[in-house]
Design an enzyme around this catalytic site. Structure first.
Site, mmCIF file in Angstrom:
data_model
loop_
_atom_site.group_PDB
_atom_site.id
_atom_site.type_symbol
_atom_site.label_atom_id
_atom_site.label_comp_id
_atom_site.label_asym_id
_atom_site.label_seq_id
_atom_site.Cartn_x
_atom_site.Cartn_y
_atom_site.Cartn_z
ATOM 1 N N HIS A 1 29.452 31.732 36.849
ATOM 2 C CA HIS A 1 28.181 31.621 37.460
ATOM 3 C C HIS A 1 27.251 31.344 36.121
ATOM 4 O O HIS A 1 26.068 31.396 35.975
ATOM 5 C CB HIS A 1 27.681 33.079 37.669
ATOM 6 C CG HIS A 1 27.894 34.183 36.741
ATOM 7 N ND1 HIS A 1 28.117 35.356 37.028
ATOM 8 C CD2 HIS A 1 27.714 34.192 35.550
ATOM 9 C CE1 HIS A 1 27.939 36.206 36.250
ATOM 10 N NE2 HIS A 1 27.883 35.434 35.075
ATOM 11 N N HIS B 1 22.214 40.444 35.761
ATOM 12 C CA HIS B 1 22.213 40.471 34.206
ATOM 13 C C HIS B 1 20.761 41.157 33.713
ATOM 14 O O HIS B 1 20.009 40.339 33.009
ATOM 15 C CB HIS B 1 22.284 39.045 33.681
ATOM 16 C CG HIS B 1 23.751 38.373 34.164
ATOM 17 N ND1 HIS B 1 23.798 37.948 35.490
ATOM 18 C CD2 HIS B 1 24.864 38.313 33.326
ATOM 19 C CE1 HIS B 1 25.098 37.512 35.334
ATOM 20 N NE2 HIS B 1 25.542 37.519 34.362
ATOM 21 N N HIS C 1 34.946 34.442 28.506
ATOM 22 C CA HIS C 1 33.780 34.333 27.709
ATOM 23 C C HIS C 1 33.552 35.488 26.857
ATOM 24 O O HIS C 1 33.405 36.698 27.377
ATOM 25 C CB HIS C 1 32.867 33.580 28.397
ATOM 26 C CG HIS C 1 31.947 34.163 29.464
ATOM 27 N ND1 HIS C 1 32.660 34.636 30.817
ATOM 28 C CD2 HIS C 1 30.829 34.474 29.763
ATOM 29 C CE1 HIS C 1 31.905 35.512 31.459
ATOM 30 N NE2 HIS C 1 30.537 35.355 30.753
ATOM 31 N N GLU D 1 33.481 40.546 33.781
ATOM 32 C CA GLU D 1 33.104 39.989 35.037
ATOM 33 C C GLU D 1 34.206 39.706 36.291
ATOM 34 O O GLU D 1 33.865 39.874 37.250
ATOM 35 C CB GLU D 1 32.267 38.775 34.778
ATOM 36 C CG GLU D 1 31.083 38.967 34.093
ATOM 37 C CD GLU D 1 29.826 37.702 34.009
ATOM 38 O OE1 GLU D 1 28.837 37.980 33.234
ATOM 39 O OE2 GLU D 1 30.357 36.563 33.895
HETATM 40 C C1 DHB Z 1 27.165 32.584 29.875
HETATM 41 C C2 DHB Z 1 27.865 33.005 30.829
HETATM 42 C C3 DHB Z 1 27.563 34.188 31.455
HETATM 43 O O1 DHB Z 1 28.275 34.562 32.448
HETATM 44 C C4 DHB Z 1 26.251 34.737 31.365
HETATM 45 O O2 DHB Z 1 25.797 35.551 32.202
HETATM 46 C C5 DHB Z 1 25.163 34.305 30.617
HETATM 47 C C6 DHB Z 1 25.528 33.129 29.692
HETATM 48 C C7 DHB Z 1 27.303 31.487 29.167
HETATM 49 O O3 DHB Z 1 28.538 30.900 29.069
HETATM 50 O O4 DHB Z 1 26.388 30.733 28.306
HETATM 51 FE FE FE Z 2 27.333 36.569 33.219
#
Ligand code: DHB
Ligand code: FE
Length: 279
Positions: free
Chosen positions: A12, A59, A193, A240
């Site tokens: 997302h 978020h 991530h 997540e």
């Molecule tokens: C990013 C990824 C995410 O899941 C998020 O909620 C906010 C930023 C990113 O990779 O920039």
């Molecule tokens: Fe996220």
């Protein structure tokens, strides 16, 4: 009766939404991502669901740290795209399905999943970016959406096992709903991530792809993965991915992978997408 036909897993990343909204989807950095979702978009347009149950995380937008529900089910006629600091995304209002939402709330709570009920909320990139990736830029979203928000922001998030069991209860609830509805479940967020600290930018292709394999080949292995493994192997925000297990739990034991796409980088994130049909 209503029926769950398939599940979709998708990242997302908010910058993907921003790229689309500002006309940058054709630029060399973003084009491979939008091209990679093309087959999924075509698949979804053919399946034509009436309703998508969209499992996502907020978020700190609708739920800031004053109230953090573990699972929160939307029961509204519509959900406005949220202002996350630079104005709401220029995307259609998300239309809900009140009757199925109410039925889900009753069935899930009677099945002892003590969900929070949300009668009004704005939806952030966690919900709208998956819609953009899977539908492009339509004037209206082509189906109703039932948001199911999961806490993966503040410790402790729910276990993978609990998420899978919630998916099972969602399947039962949908199958007992007496309108002929075609339902698809989205599990969103991930893949690997980490956005902050010394390990920012961490990506683990091998782990992510084993997770994608496990969704069809051995979901019971995925259900046992502890939080610490997601975070150690795939970065803090890799947690997540527990949300994908709600989607998987809502499908049959017997499924088939229709399509998969995996791409690095999308902002700080490994972008993953999978389409899984019930056999
Ligand atoms: C990013 C990824 C995410 O899941 C998020 O909620 C906010 C930023 C990113 O990779 O920039
Ligand atoms: Fe996220």
């Amino acid at each position: 009766m209503a029926k769950i036909l398939a599940g979709v897993g998708t990242s997302h990343v908010p910058a993907i939404g921003a790229a689309l909204d500002t006309g940058k989807a054709g630029e060399p950095y973003w084009k491979p991502i939008f091209d990679g979702y093309q087959r999924s978009r075509e698949w979804l347009a053919k399946v034509k669901p009436d309703v998508v149950i969209l499992v996502y995380n907020d978020h700190g937008t609708a739920f800031a740290l004053d109230v953090v529900p573990t699972f929160a089910l939307g029961i509204a006629a519509e959900y406005q795209p949220a202002d996350e600091g630079w104005g709401p995304r220029p995307v259609p209002v998300v239309k809900g399905h009140l009757e199925l939402s109410r039925h889900l709330a009753e069935s899930l709570i009677f099945d002892e999943f003590d969900l929070a009920i949300v009668n009004e909320m704005a939806v952030d990139h966690g919900l709208t970016v998956p819609l953009s990736l899977m539908c492009g830029q339509p004037a209206e979203w082509p189906f109703k959406v039932i948001p199911l928000a999961v806490n993966v922001v503040q410790y402790p998030p729910p276990t993978g096992k609990r998420c899978f069991a919630l998916g099972r209860a969602i399947r039962k609830a949908v199958e007992n709903f007496d309108q002929d509805l075609r339902v698809v479940v989205f599990g969103t967020g991930g893949m690997s991530h980490q956005l902050h600290g010394e390990r920012a930018g961490l990506i683990n292709r091998e782990w992510d792809n084993q997770f994608l394999d496990g969704l069809t080949q051995d979901p019971q292995r995925l259900v046992k993965i502890p939080h610490v493994e997601y975070m150690r192997e795939t970065g803090a925000e890799g947690i997540e991915m527990v949300m994908w297990l709600i989607m998987r739990g809502a499908l049959n034991d017997n499924v088939k992978e229709v399509y998969r796409f995996y791409h690095v980088p999308g902002s700080n994130t490994a972008v993953g997408n999978i389409v899984i049909e019930n056999k």
